[in-house]
Design a protein around this motif. Sequence first.
Motif, mmCIF file in Angstrom:
data_model
loop_
_atom_site.group_PDB
_atom_site.id
_atom_site.type_symbol
_atom_site.label_atom_id
_atom_site.label_comp_id
_atom_site.label_asym_id
_atom_site.label_seq_id
_atom_site.Cartn_x
_atom_site.Cartn_y
_atom_site.Cartn_z
ATOM 1 N N GLU A 21 0.803 -1.227 0.000
ATOM 2 C CA GLU A 21 0.000 0.000 0.000
ATOM 3 C C GLU A 21 0.835 1.274 0.000
ATOM 4 O OE1 GLU A 21 -3.413 0.197 2.566
ATOM 5 O OE2 GLU A 21 -3.558 -1.980 2.695
ATOM 6 N N PHE A 22 2.141 1.148 0.077
ATOM 7 C CA PHE A 22 3.041 2.307 -0.006
ATOM 8 C C PHE A 22 4.151 1.992 -1.016
ATOM 9 C CE2 PHE A 22 0.949 2.473 4.067
ATOM 10 C CZ PHE A 22 0.572 3.806 4.176
ATOM 11 N N ASP A 23 3.757 1.397 -2.129
ATOM 12 C CA ASP A 23 4.704 0.866 -3.122
ATOM 13 C C ASP A 23 4.827 1.791 -4.326
ATOM 14 O OD1 ASP A 23 2.093 0.408 -3.918
ATOM 15 O OD2 ASP A 23 2.529 -1.527 -4.856
ATOM 16 N N ASP A 24 4.959 3.103 -4.059
ATOM 17 C CA ASP A 24 5.020 4.071 -5.144
ATOM 18 C C ASP A 24 6.202 3.851 -6.073
ATOM 19 O OD1 ASP A 24 5.939 5.019 -2.447
ATOM 20 O OD2 ASP A 24 7.028 6.466 -3.654
ATOM 21 N N MET A 25 7.356 3.423 -5.538
ATOM 22 C CA MET A 25 8.517 3.198 -6.392
ATOM 23 C C MET A 25 8.299 2.001 -7.303
ATOM 24 S SD MET A 25 11.452 4.396 -7.343
ATOM 25 C CE MET A 25 12.158 5.419 -6.044
ATOM 26 N N ALA A 26 7.787 0.906 -6.757
ATOM 27 C CA ALA A 26 7.545 -0.279 -7.585
ATOM 28 C C ALA A 26 6.556 0.039 -8.704
ATOM 29 C CB ALA A 26 7.028 -1.428 -6.725
ATOM 30 N N ARG A 27 5.480 0.755 -8.383
ATOM 31 C CA ARG A 27 4.491 1.115 -9.395
ATOM 32 C C ARG A 27 5.090 2.068 -10.425
ATOM 33 N NH1 ARG A 27 0.957 4.148 -7.273
ATOM 34 N NH2 ARG A 27 1.541 4.157 -5.065
ATOM 35 N N SER A 28 5.901 3.008 -9.956
ATOM 36 C CA SER A 28 6.513 3.965 -10.872
ATOM 37 C C SER A 28 7.486 3.284 -11.830
ATOM 38 C CB SER A 28 7.233 5.061 -10.079
ATOM 39 O OG SER A 28 6.332 5.779 -9.259
ATOM 40 N N LEU A 29 8.261 2.336 -11.317
ATOM 41 C CA LEU A 29 9.190 1.611 -12.187
ATOM 42 C C LEU A 29 8.440 0.800 -13.240
ATOM 43 C CD1 LEU A 29 11.861 0.401 -9.589
ATOM 44 C CD2 LEU A 29 12.122 2.204 -11.311
ATOM 45 N N ARG A 30 7.282 0.267 -12.870
ATOM 46 C CA ARG A 30 6.490 -0.489 -13.846
ATOM 47 C C ARG A 30 5.901 0.426 -14.922
ATOM 48 N NH1 ARG A 30 4.409 -3.318 -9.346
ATOM 49 N NH2 ARG A 30 2.471 -2.106 -9.432
ATOM 50 N N VAL A 38 6.538 6.309 -15.079
ATOM 51 C CA VAL A 38 6.295 7.684 -14.640
ATOM 52 C C VAL A 38 6.143 7.685 -13.121
ATOM 53 C CG1 VAL A 38 5.191 8.393 -16.788
ATOM 54 C CG2 VAL A 38 3.782 7.458 -14.947
ATOM 55 N N ILE A 39 6.432 8.825 -12.488
ATOM 56 C CA ILE A 39 6.336 8.921 -11.029
ATOM 57 C C ILE A 39 4.877 8.845 -10.591
ATOM 58 C CG2 ILE A 39 6.619 10.510 -9.078
ATOM 59 C CD1 ILE A 39 9.253 11.393 -10.275
ATOM 60 N N GLU A 40 4.588 7.920 -9.685
ATOM 61 C CA GLU A 40 3.245 7.744 -9.132
ATOM 62 C C GLU A 40 3.269 8.023 -7.631
ATOM 63 O OE1 GLU A 40 1.130 4.274 -10.257
ATOM 64 O OE2 GLU A 40 1.954 4.222 -12.300
ATOM 65 N N ARG A 41 2.154 8.537 -7.120
ATOM 66 C CA ARG A 41 2.037 8.896 -5.708
ATOM 67 C C ARG A 41 1.294 7.816 -4.924
ATOM 68 N NH1 ARG A 41 2.896 14.006 -3.825
ATOM 69 N NH2 ARG A 41 1.362 13.695 -2.168
ATOM 70 N N ASN A 42 1.570 7.785 -3.623
ATOM 71 C CA ASN A 42 0.776 6.964 -2.712
ATOM 72 C C ASN A 42 -0.522 7.687 -2.381
ATOM 73 O OD1 ASN A 42 2.540 4.725 -2.338
ATOM 74 N ND2 ASN A 42 3.818 5.986 -1.006
ATOM 75 N N GLU A 43 -1.587 6.913 -2.205
ATOM 76 C CA GLU A 43 -2.866 7.510 -1.825
ATOM 77 C C GLU A 43 -2.833 8.000 -0.379
ATOM 78 O OE1 GLU A 43 -6.106 4.914 -2.576
ATOM 79 O OE2 GLU A 43 -5.760 4.828 -4.747
ATOM 80 N N ARG A 44 -2.117 7.267 0.485
ATOM 81 C CA ARG A 44 -2.024 7.636 1.901
ATOM 82 C C ARG A 44 -0.594 8.014 2.239
ATOM 83 N NH1 ARG A 44 -2.900 3.562 5.577
ATOM 84 N NH2 ARG A 44 -2.655 1.867 4.077
ATOM 85 N N LEU A 45 -0.432 8.812 3.295
ATOM 86 C CA LEU A 45 0.888 9.246 3.734
ATOM 87 C C LEU A 45 1.225 8.744 5.122
ATOM 88 C CD1 LEU A 45 0.881 12.945 2.452
ATOM 89 C CD2 LEU A 45 1.717 10.881 1.300
#
Length: 324
Positions: free
Chosen positions: A208-217, A220-227
């Motif tokens: 649920e905080f995997d912004d880097m993994a999603r961005s690498l896939r 483009v840079i993707e954000r987490n929904e929660r902080l």
Amino acid sequence: MNIEMIRAARARLDGHVRRTPLLNSPSLDAVAGRRVWVKAECLQHTGSFKLRGGWSAISAMEPALRARGVIAFSSGNHAQGVALAAARHGAPAVIIMPDDAPRAKIDATRALGAEVVLYDRARDDRDAICARISADRDLTLIRPFDDAWVIAGQATCGLEIAEQARDEGITRADVLVCCGGGGFSSGVALALEAEAPGLRVRPVEPEEFDDMARSLRSGVIERNERLSGSLCDAIITPQPGAMTFPILSRLAGPGMVVTEDQALHAMALAFSGLKLVAEPGGAVALAAALFHGDEIEGDDVIVTISGGNVDATVFRTALERFGG
């Protein structure tokens, strides 16, 4: 960013940071089904790799600028790294910390001599608070990952991994690195590119905080929904860094993602197998090696335990739930 900056950072860090060991345990190998080599940055001064980046950045400053003081924002590990580096350079330090950060990290940062300013993640604008204090007091911001000298300092861990892997005869392996904004993983990747090109960084994040993994896939840079809301507080960031993402896009393998329970289980196994104390965010890379072996190739895998600053209650939970 280049290898010359990293080597220059290493020269400035010499005698001020520990060369942490690369450890192996037969019990961890048995769980993983391959040899697991643990780079124990939890044994670093302040309990995490963050001192490397803090010292590198502060030591590179002009003396007059450094004397005016520094400011940083952090949930705890970068806070302590900057606080210690500033104290030993005789510079004032102000650290902006969320009020839900582990109490042990808040107390440790204050004990190192820094002024701690707490904020509410849900209601307050951290960046605005930081900008106001920085302008009022003429302080220099030391960013946790999007700073060239911070990345260079953290990359010195990668130089050590390259040397230690060579000593063990390891020429090809995935290097799993705990990842928040990507300063540690991108620095290690740059060091390995120059010194051990057969070793490939794989950033590891909590579910649920995997912004880097999603961005690498996606590319483009993707954000987490929660902080907030994860035990892995040390590596929770809004999105990958503007400096770090291009480096990892070029050099890293696919990101890996683990659950909180897997991180807690890895903490218990690190304690029983190596007598190491890890915090949840510092244990995610080990968790990936132990419980996601089907995503890894080869007979060896290298992992970082990037931090050991864990509250006693959380550590007790890990041991009680998974044995230790």
